[in-house]
Design a protein around this motif. Structure first.
Motif, PDB file in Angstrom:
ATOM      1  N   PRO A  52       4.980   6.017   0.302  1.00 47.65           N
ATOM      2  CA  PRO A  52       3.905   5.577  -0.584  1.00 47.65           C
ATOM      3  C   PRO A  52       3.262   6.749  -1.319  1.00 47.65           C
ATOM      4  N   SER A  53       2.708   6.446  -2.492  1.00 53.67           N
ATOM      5  CA  SER A  53       1.981   7.474  -3.245  1.00 53.67           C
ATOM      6  C   SER A  53       0.705   7.836  -2.495  1.00 53.67           C
ATOM      7  N   GLY A  54       0.088   8.911  -2.890  1.00 54.39           N
ATOM      8  CA  GLY A  54      -1.174   9.311  -2.268  1.00 54.39           C
ATOM      9  C   GLY A  54      -2.219   8.217  -2.393  1.00 54.39           C
ATOM     10  N   LYS A  55      -2.254   7.564  -3.543  1.00 50.62           N
ATOM     11  CA  LYS A  55      -3.217   6.483  -3.774  1.00 50.62           C
ATOM     12  C   LYS A  55      -2.930   5.301  -2.846  1.00 50.62           C
ATOM     13  N   GLN A  56      -1.663   4.945  -2.694  1.00 51.47           N
ATOM     14  CA  GLN A  56      -1.306   3.838  -1.809  1.00 51.47           C
ATOM     15  C   GLN A  56      -1.643   4.170  -0.354  1.00 51.47           C
ATOM     16  N   ALA A  57      -1.334   5.388   0.071  1.00 54.70           N
ATOM     17  CA  ALA A  57      -1.613   5.788   1.449  1.00 54.70           C
ATOM     18  C   ALA A  57      -3.113   5.791   1.707  1.00 54.70           C
ATOM     19  N   ALA A  58      -3.894   6.313   0.756  1.00 53.81           N
ATOM     20  CA  ALA A  58      -5.352   6.347   0.917  1.00 53.81           C
ATOM     21  C   ALA A  58      -5.927   4.930   0.941  1.00 53.81           C
ATOM     22  N   SER A  59      -5.401   4.060   0.090  1.00 54.73           N
ATOM     23  CA  SER A  59      -5.847   2.671   0.061  1.00 54.73           C
ATOM     24  C   SER A  59      -5.544   1.978   1.381  1.00 54.73           C
ATOM     25  N   ARG A  60      -4.336   2.203   1.898  1.00 51.31           N
ATOM     26  CA  ARG A  60      -3.928   1.592   3.162  1.00 51.31           C
ATOM     27  C   ARG A  60      -4.821   2.064   4.303  1.00 51.31           C
ATOM     28  N   GLU A  61      -5.108   3.373   4.340  1.00 45.30           N
ATOM     29  CA  GLU A  61      -5.978   3.925   5.383  1.00 45.30           C
ATOM     30  C   GLU A  61      -7.412   3.421   5.223  1.00 45.30           C
ATOM     31  N   GLY A  62      -7.870   3.284   3.972  1.00 45.91           N
ATOM     32  CA  GLY A  62      -9.218   2.773   3.731  1.00 45.91           C
ATOM     33  C   GLY A  62      -9.396   1.362   4.253  1.00 45.91           C
ATOM     34  N   VAL A  63      -8.411   0.507   4.011  1.00 39.69           N
ATOM     35  CA  VAL A  63      -8.471  -0.865   4.521  1.00 39.69           C
ATOM     36  C   VAL A  63      -8.410  -0.842   6.043  1.00 39.69           C
ATOM     37  N   PHE A  64      -7.583   0.020   6.619  1.00 38.62           N
ATOM     38  CA  PHE A  64      -7.491   0.135   8.077  1.00 38.62           C
ATOM     39  C   PHE A  64      -8.845   0.502   8.677  1.00 38.62           C
ATOM     40  N   VAL A  65      -9.527   1.481   8.083  1.00 38.32           N
ATOM     41  CA  VAL A  65     -10.841   1.905   8.580  1.00 38.32           C
ATOM     42  C   VAL A  65     -11.853   0.780   8.426  1.00 38.32           C
ATOM     43  N   ALA A  66     -11.827   0.080   7.289  1.00 37.18           N
ATOM     44  CA  ALA A  66     -12.750  -1.038   7.085  1.00 37.18           C
ATOM     45  C   ALA A  66     -12.529  -2.124   8.142  1.00 37.18           C
ATOM     46  N   LEU A  67     -11.268  -2.386   8.468  1.00 41.94           N
ATOM     47  CA  LEU A  67     -10.975  -3.371   9.501  1.00 41.94           C
ATOM     48  C   LEU A  67     -11.468  -2.887  10.863  1.00 41.94           C
TER      49      LEU A  67
ATOM     50  N   VAL B  12       6.565   2.273   3.396  1.00 39.83           N
ATOM     51  CA  VAL B  12       7.161   2.556   2.091  1.00 39.83           C
ATOM     52  C   VAL B  12       6.431   1.751   1.026  1.00 39.83           C
ATOM     53  N   SER B  13       6.548   2.207  -0.199  1.00 43.37           N
ATOM     54  CA  SER B  13       6.013   1.466  -1.327  1.00 43.37           C
ATOM     55  C   SER B  13       6.828   0.193  -1.493  1.00 43.37           C
ATOM     56  N   ARG B  14       6.169  -0.914  -1.672  1.00 43.85           N
ATOM     57  CA  ARG B  14       6.887  -2.177  -1.845  1.00 43.85           C
ATOM     58  C   ARG B  14       7.712  -2.156  -3.124  1.00 43.85           C
ATOM     59  N   ALA B  15       7.228  -1.483  -4.147  1.00 41.84           N
ATOM     60  CA  ALA B  15       7.909  -1.461  -5.445  1.00 41.84           C
ATOM     61  C   ALA B  15       9.134  -0.556  -5.463  1.00 41.84           C
ATOM     62  N   THR B  16       9.056   0.614  -4.800  1.00 38.54           N
ATOM     63  CA  THR B  16      10.133   1.594  -4.917  1.00 38.54           C
ATOM     64  C   THR B  16      10.961   1.783  -3.657  1.00 38.54           C
TER      65      THR B  16
ATOM     66  N   PRO C 165      -0.155  12.294   6.468  1.00 37.31           N
ATOM     67  CA  PRO C 165       1.276  12.192   6.791  1.00 37.31           C
ATOM     68  C   PRO C 165       1.952  10.954   6.200  1.00 37.31           C
ATOM     69  N   THR C 166       1.208   9.870   6.048  1.00 38.09           N
ATOM     70  CA  THR C 166       1.824   8.655   5.510  1.00 38.09           C
ATOM     71  C   THR C 166       2.277   8.859   4.074  1.00 38.09           C
ATOM     72  N   ALA C 167       1.540   9.628   3.297  1.00 42.89           N
ATOM     73  CA  ALA C 167       1.913   9.870   1.903  1.00 42.89           C
ATOM     74  C   ALA C 167       3.095  10.828   1.795  1.00 42.89           C
ATOM     75  N   ARG C 168       3.215  11.753   2.727  1.00 42.63           N
ATOM     76  CA  ARG C 168       4.321  12.725   2.651  1.00 42.63           C
ATOM     77  C   ARG C 168       5.647  12.162   3.122  1.00 42.63           C
ATOM     78  N   ARG C 169       5.655  11.521   4.287  1.00 43.22           N
ATOM     79  CA  ARG C 169       6.918  11.041   4.866  1.00 43.22           C
ATOM     80  C   ARG C 169       6.934   9.537   5.101  1.00 43.22           C
ATOM     81  N   GLY C 170       5.773   8.886   4.934  1.00 51.74           N
ATOM     82  CA  GLY C 170       5.699   7.460   5.225  1.00 51.74           C
ATOM     83  C   GLY C 170       5.489   7.186   6.703  1.00 51.74           C
TER      84      GLY C 170
END
Length: 86
Positions: free
Chosen positions: A28-43, A20-24, A2-7
């Motif tokens: 967020p793009s799918g890659k940004q959303a997956a990265s954000r979730e990956g860091v969340f899980v690692a934490l 939201v993407s900091r740049a645009t 859901p984060t990649a579709r609607r933020g």
């Protein structure tokens, strides 16, 4: 994701915030959303110590309140729901 579709996840929608993407400024793009979730899980896997560090980082960044997962994925959290399209 859901984060990649609607933020927004369901929880973010309820409290009226979104990622939201900091740049645009768009969802967020799918890659940004997956990265954000990956860091969340690692934490999370660090027995919540990582979350405490991330919260402290966000509160120490008085200008944008970006957490560790936001910094790693190039996103930020803002208030408001995404605009609806007709």
């Amino acid at each position: 994701m859901p984060t990649a579709r609607r933020g927004q996840s369901l929880g973010k929608r309820i409290v009226g915030i979104r990622v939201v993407s900091r740049a645009t400024g768009e969802a967020p793009s799918g890659k940004q959303a997956a990265s954000r979730e990956g860091v969340f899980v690692a934490l999370y896997l660090t027995c919540m110590i990582g979350h405490v560090v991330s919260i402290v980082m966000a509160y120490n960044d008085e200008r944008t309140f970006r957490s560790l997962q936001d910094r790693a994925s190039g996103t930020r959290v803002i208030t408001g729901n995404p605009p609806t399209h007709p």
